[in-house]
Design an enzyme around this catalytic site. Structure first.
Site, PDB file in Angstrom:
ATOM      1  N   SER A  37       0.845  -1.189   0.000  1.00  0.00           N
ATOM      2  CA  SER A  37       0.000   0.000   0.000  1.00  0.00           C
ATOM      3  C   SER A  37       0.894   1.257   0.000  1.00  0.00           C
ATOM      4  CB  SER A  37      -0.926  -0.063   1.213  1.00  0.00           C
ATOM      5  OG  SER A  37      -1.911   0.916   1.165  1.00  0.00           O
TER       6      SER A  37
ATOM      7  N   ASP B  77      -8.950  -6.196  -4.647  1.00  0.00           N
ATOM      8  CA  ASP B  77      -8.529  -4.922  -4.061  1.00  0.00           C
ATOM      9  C   ASP B  77      -9.060  -3.788  -4.928  1.00  0.00           C
ATOM     10  OD1 ASP B  77      -7.250  -2.687  -3.052  1.00  0.00           O
ATOM     11  OD2 ASP B  77      -5.248  -3.568  -3.067  1.00  0.00           O
TER      12      ASP B  77
ATOM     13  N   HIS C 107      -8.179  -5.010  -0.277  1.00  0.00           N
ATOM     14  CA  HIS C 107      -6.868  -4.408  -0.004  1.00  0.00           C
ATOM     15  C   HIS C 107      -6.195  -5.051   1.215  1.00  0.00           C
ATOM     16  CE1 HIS C 107      -3.837  -1.361  -0.405  1.00  0.00           C
ATOM     17  NE2 HIS C 107      -4.034  -0.910   0.806  1.00  0.00           N
ATOM     18  N   ASP C 108      -6.989  -5.429   2.194  1.00  0.00           N
ATOM     19  CA  ASP C 108      -6.465  -6.076   3.404  1.00  0.00           C
ATOM     20  C   ASP C 108      -5.640  -7.323   3.121  1.00  0.00           C
ATOM     21  OD1 ASP C 108      -6.966  -4.609   5.614  1.00  0.00           O
ATOM     22  OD2 ASP C 108      -8.553  -5.880   6.417  1.00  0.00           O
TER      23      ASP C 108
ATOM     24  N   ARG D  24     -11.815   6.090  10.449  1.00  0.00           N
ATOM     25  CA  ARG D  24     -11.458   4.672  10.462  1.00  0.00           C
ATOM     26  C   ARG D  24     -12.553   3.797   9.850  1.00  0.00           C
ATOM     27  NH1 ARG D  24      -7.053   1.682   9.996  1.00  0.00           N
ATOM     28  NH2 ARG D  24      -6.952  -0.082  11.406  1.00  0.00           N
TER      29      ARG D  24
END
Lengths: 369, 369
Positions: B145, B312, B345-346, B215
């Site tokens: 990232s 992602d 993305h994680d 968040r």
């Protein structure tokens, strides 16, 4: 239109008496068979088509109805043939009874005490409006996004009263991601210190910070990544270059989002935002059939037109196809168009030739007045 | 590590003196040729691998480094072979000099006065850390990232000091949509009344509302729609059914997001959030080459491994492919793996067998110690 009878709601609560704001376009025919009901999405209203005039008879700027490209004389939904009805939903903030109005039980502004309303409750209220107008059966019910959910729900709640349903850029329910975006927006509003638990009216403040954030999040999900890149890309607002600031606007996309947020916070009611996003979350006709959408749609007898847009990632084409499949499972007549459009979810509000052509064809060839 | 020399920054400002927190794993070999630098993303730190022990010598719960599945003895980045360095970036809130610390010029907490730092500034600071450790050349620089952006920038700023760059789930710059999500998160923080223009420390408050919203937004973009549906779907938190409430938690996804937001707001610094998202926004090596990434990457001489993940949507495989193409345009040696993983993305932080296998192979077969 005022309704003096109690409206029972899905939550178990009820509304004692209420008003619905509505507009009509075109003429109801003698046998009252040419009515088309338009259902609105999150921030729209009964003002579906046409313009408003000011006192001197001039057209007011930006007063076009939100689906004015779709509805009017000679337009895809042709008001020379059809009697079109736009109605503002219960709980909204554009004239129908909602959180900004006085609760007759307490003589105080409803605020957060306005009862939670569902898509089904809205459809019930809309059906009473038709009763009051003397309309037994709709030639069509039509809507995009959350409006499409109402159109779908009409075919299940009042199958005998709908001949056609036009469901645009919609879904049989929200995904976890959809609910997640709604929830973040709601938290932004509810945790704004000016929200006061939803009773901000009596404090003389508005939770504008929260509304701005909610609207900014919404706008991101209405647009496709591609169209954002095309419209804004990485363009800076200041031609002189970046200012190295975390709080000032640097990129055009930031400026656009802040503007949209500011504008929205000026006119939209925070409690309405909570109510309408919750109605979206709760909508799930397959829910009471163990998640089996085919069984849920077995109740429908209308004919359907479904439309989706390739770049809509909020209510993707796959979600419309779920509805199409469930209708076909029930041998229900359904037409489906997946429009290749770059604009994301917003496409349903825009003047796309293929999209307009599909709706026009459907109304011309299939929907009798 | 304390640095007494002024660090000039891309903004024109500078940092007079600063500390960088770092950890190392494995042994630096005699010719100092086996160092691997790990660059972190938004909310991570120098604690890349291993665990911490408490005073009684027991392993502290949840003290694993953020890339502990990737780095350690016998792991894909094998600390039996390599000397791995994790470093906390300037402006972060985990030990390196940042907004929570005292500005030596004013003897007050920096807060919003901490200078804006860019990916390039971080790389400069990391290079000084290597100088201090006596390491001239990295066997590899690696990150996911935003960490991948730093790895890429290393190959452009210090081409002679990097033999390999491993760039995971990254992008050559942010899209308008990426910037948009960052901006909404920043606005949530900046408009929190407890932010006090970034000088909340002296008011004894924290802008937790804003951090929570930031968040929550982040989390939505880290996950794929599919994995959210699989993990949470439309599951209710209360088995008894919906409560018809706009403010209470109804769905499990809401509970998850609120929990993540609450946890984050307890430990993350609001000014750091602004700084790090801005560093993401500004990163654009092609910018000074008229948007021509191939020309920008002509400066690189390292060999590359690029990895992306199919689901992602924050940094999609297409963005990694842009980098791959630009490297190939320059006849640079590049390996590319597009991992079919459901986690969005994680995925770059998770223990996926094919992903780990690719990185292991690359380090075993291509990266000499």
């Amino acid at each position: 239109m005022h309704f003096a009878d109690v409206l029972p709601l899905r939550s178990g609560a009820s509304i004692r008496a209420y008003d619905l704001s509505y507009e009509t376009y075109g003429q109801l025919n003698a046998d009252k068979s040419n009515a088309v009901l338009i259902c609105h999405a999150l921030n729209a209203s009964h003002h579906v088509a046409g313009v408003y005039l000011d006192e001197s008879g001039q057209i007011q700027k930006k007063s076009e109805g939100w689906w004015d490209t779709m509805i009017g004389p000679g337009k895809p939904v042709d008001t020379n043939r059809f009697f079109v009805i736009g109605v503002n939903n219960l709980g909204s903030c554009f004239g129908s009874t909602g959180p900004m109005q006085t609760n007759p039980d307490t003589n105080e502004v409803y605020g957060a005490d306005f009862p939670v309303v569902t898509v089904q409750d809205w459809v019930d209220a809309q059906a009473r409006l038709l009763d009051a107008l003397g309309i037994q059966t709709l030639a069509a019910v039509m809507g995009g996004s959350l409006g499409g959910m109402q159109a779908l729900s009409w075919t299940l709640q009042y199958p005998g009263r709908v001949r056609h349903a036009v469901v645009v850029a919609s879904a049989p329910n929200l995904t976890a991601e959809n609910i997640a975006f709604n929830e973040v927006a709601r938290r932004a509003i509810v945790t704004d210190p000016d929200f006061h638990g939803g009773h901000f009216y009596k404090h003389g403040v508005l939770p504008k910070r929260g509304l701005r954030i909610a609207r900014m999040i919404g706008h991101i999900t209405y647009l496709s990544d591609d169209v954002m890149n095309e419209k804004f890309g990485r363009q800076l607002r200041d031609a002189a270059g970046i200012k190295f600031s975390t709080q000032d606007v640097e990129f055009q996309i930031e400026s656009y989002l802040r503007y949209q947020g500011d504008k929205f916070a000026e006119y939209f009611d925070a409690n309405t935002y909570l109510l309408i996003t919750r109605a979206l979350d709760y909508f799930d006709p397959a829910g009471e059939f163990g998640g089996d959408l085919s069984r849920a749609l077995a109740q429908a007898s209308a004919k359907f037109l479904l439309v989706s847009f390739t770049t809509d990632w909020r209510f993707s084409p796959a979600r419309s196809r779920e509805i199409v499949k469930a209708l076909l499972d029930n041998q229900i007549d359904v037409s489906y168009a997946e429009i290749d459009a770059p604009h994301g979810h917003d496409a349903f509000l825009l003047d796309d030739a293929r999209y307009m052509g599909v709706v026009r064809s459907y109304f011309e060839s299939k929907v009798s007045a």
